[in-house]
Design an enzyme around this catalytic site. Structure first.
Site, mmCIF file in Angstrom:
data_model
loop_
_atom_site.group_PDB
_atom_site.id
_atom_site.type_symbol
_atom_site.label_atom_id
_atom_site.label_comp_id
_atom_site.label_asym_id
_atom_site.label_seq_id
_atom_site.Cartn_x
_atom_site.Cartn_y
_atom_site.Cartn_z
ATOM 1 N N GLY A 131 0.633 -1.057 -0.048
ATOM 2 C CA GLY A 131 0.100 -0.138 0.115
ATOM 3 C C GLY A 131 0.711 1.334 0.127
ATOM 4 O O GLY A 131 0.323 2.299 0.346
ATOM 5 N N SER A 132 2.062 1.235 -0.635
ATOM 6 C CA SER A 132 2.760 2.385 -0.328
ATOM 7 C C SER A 132 2.250 3.633 -1.442
ATOM 8 O O SER A 132 2.556 4.706 -1.023
ATOM 9 C CB SER A 132 4.233 2.170 -0.833
ATOM 10 N N ASN A 133 1.651 3.013 -2.534
ATOM 11 C CA ASN A 133 1.177 4.210 -3.313
ATOM 12 C C ASN A 133 -0.144 4.800 -2.750
ATOM 13 O O ASN A 133 -0.388 5.924 -2.823
ATOM 14 C CB ASN A 133 0.507 3.309 -4.746
ATOM 15 N N ASN A 175 -5.132 2.728 -12.995
ATOM 16 C CA ASN A 175 -3.843 1.975 -12.431
ATOM 17 C C ASN A 175 -2.764 2.415 -12.585
ATOM 18 O O ASN A 175 -2.441 3.270 -13.420
ATOM 19 C CB ASN A 175 -4.060 0.485 -13.065
ATOM 20 N N LYS A 211 -8.401 -13.224 -11.057
ATOM 21 C CA LYS A 211 -9.312 -12.609 -11.293
ATOM 22 C C LYS A 211 -10.513 -12.729 -10.163
ATOM 23 O O LYS A 211 -10.106 -13.309 -9.540
ATOM 24 C CB LYS A 211 -10.393 -12.693 -12.621
ATOM 25 N N HIS A 238 1.461 1.321 -13.264
ATOM 26 C CA HIS A 238 2.092 -0.123 -13.669
ATOM 27 C C HIS A 238 3.672 0.509 -13.688
ATOM 28 O O HIS A 238 4.011 1.496 -14.198
ATOM 29 C CB HIS A 238 1.667 -0.537 -14.836
ATOM 30 N N MET A 294 -3.804 -7.054 -7.418
ATOM 31 C CA MET A 294 -3.333 -8.093 -8.244
ATOM 32 C C MET A 294 -4.060 -8.973 -9.036
ATOM 33 O O MET A 294 -3.803 -10.118 -9.456
ATOM 34 C CB MET A 294 -2.412 -9.059 -7.449
ATOM 35 N N ARG A 295 -5.239 -8.603 -9.428
ATOM 36 C CA ARG A 295 -6.543 -9.141 -10.221
ATOM 37 C C ARG A 295 -6.993 -8.414 -11.295
ATOM 38 O O ARG A 295 -6.794 -7.001 -11.188
ATOM 39 C CB ARG A 295 -7.552 -9.710 -9.239
HETATM 40 C C1 GRF Z 1 3.197 -0.631 -7.562
HETATM 41 O O1 GRF Z 1 4.585 -0.978 -7.816
HETATM 42 C C2 GRF Z 1 2.509 -0.764 -8.684
HETATM 43 O O2 GRF Z 1 3.283 -0.247 -9.749
HETATM 44 C C3 GRF Z 1 2.173 -2.114 -9.048
HETATM 45 O O3 GRF Z 1 1.993 -2.618 -7.720
HETATM 46 C C4 GRF Z 1 2.919 -1.953 -6.919
HETATM 47 C C5 GRF Z 1 2.041 -1.921 -5.621
HETATM 48 O O4 GRF Z 1 2.708 -1.397 -4.716
HETATM 49 N N1 GRF Z 1 0.778 -2.205 -9.868
HETATM 50 P P1 GRF Z 1 2.034 -0.719 -3.365
HETATM 51 O O5 GRF Z 1 1.296 -1.845 -2.562
HETATM 52 O O6 GRF Z 1 1.588 0.634 -3.659
HETATM 53 O O7 GRF Z 1 3.683 -0.581 -2.261
#
Ligand code: GRF
Length: 206
Positions: free
Chosen positions: A14-16, A111, A67, A113, A94-95
């Protein structure tokens, strides 16, 4: 325009999400978090949400590994709608999404990536870029469709690949770039300023 209400879906640390939540709580991003949902009960993203007093829910994904079951997708769509969500932010979810969610939020699911799409969709994209001998990679925010990282691109940030990079060191720098790019793009939505990548080099500095 009504205030941006985020529904965040994640499976991992969840760092984002944390980067986005920090901007909101510092009032540098004019949005609220309606709900955070994970398909993984122990996911760090749920802990971050709870620690910051946001609504957080674990939703069991059903029998598939890549999925969601249709009924589960319908259930998540309903939860997001009931929370007043108007932008769905995938942050390490991740789905692959199929019909119900995409139909419920047309052009309102994004999203991030870890590559310069269309290069290296799918898992461990930073490793693929490194193995291919690339000198440059980065991250991409894009709309979500039913494919794997195939939706229309919104913005990209570049990250140099150094001679002595390992998959870990490169991934770390890409994530640092993500933590700048993702809140920025969410801010564009907050300002009603949806913006589509034109494909000829308009990039965001990280
Ligand atoms: C991110 O690096 C993103 O690019 C990918 O999944 C990762 C999630 O990281 N889709 P976090 O859970 O936000 O740390």
């Amino acid at each position: 325009m009504s205030k941006l209400v985020l529904g965040v879906l994640g499976s991992g640390k969840g760092s984002n999400f944390r980067a986005i939540a920090e901007k909101i709580q510092l009032e540098e991003l004019d949005a609220t978090v309606g709900i955070v949902i994970s398909d993984v009960e122990s996911a760090g993203i749920l802990d971050i949400a709870r620690a910051r007093k946001f609504r957080a829910a674990y939703v069991p994904p059903g029998k598939f590994t890549t999925k969601l079951e249709t009924e589960v997708e319908e259930k998540i769509a309903k939860m997001l709608q009931e929370a007043g969500v108007n932008l769905v932010v995938l942050a390490g979810f991740m789905r692959v999404l199929k019909g119900p969610l995409i139909e419920a939020f047309p052009k309102r699911i994004i999203n991030i990536h870890p590559s310069l799409l269309p290069k290296y969709p799918g898992l461990e994209a930073w490793k693929k870029a490194l193995d291919a001998g690339e000198k440059l990679t980065g991250c991409t925010v894009h709309y979500v469709d039913e494919g794997i990282d195939s939706g229309e691109m919104i913005a990209q940030a570049e990250v140099d690949i150094f001679e002595d990079d390992t998959p870990e060191s490169l991934h770390e720098r890409i994530q640092a770039a993500e933590h700048i790019l993702y809140p920025l793009v969410v801010d564009w939505f907050a300002k009603g300023d949806e913006w589509t990548y034109q494909g000829d080099g308009e990039r965001v500095d990280s």
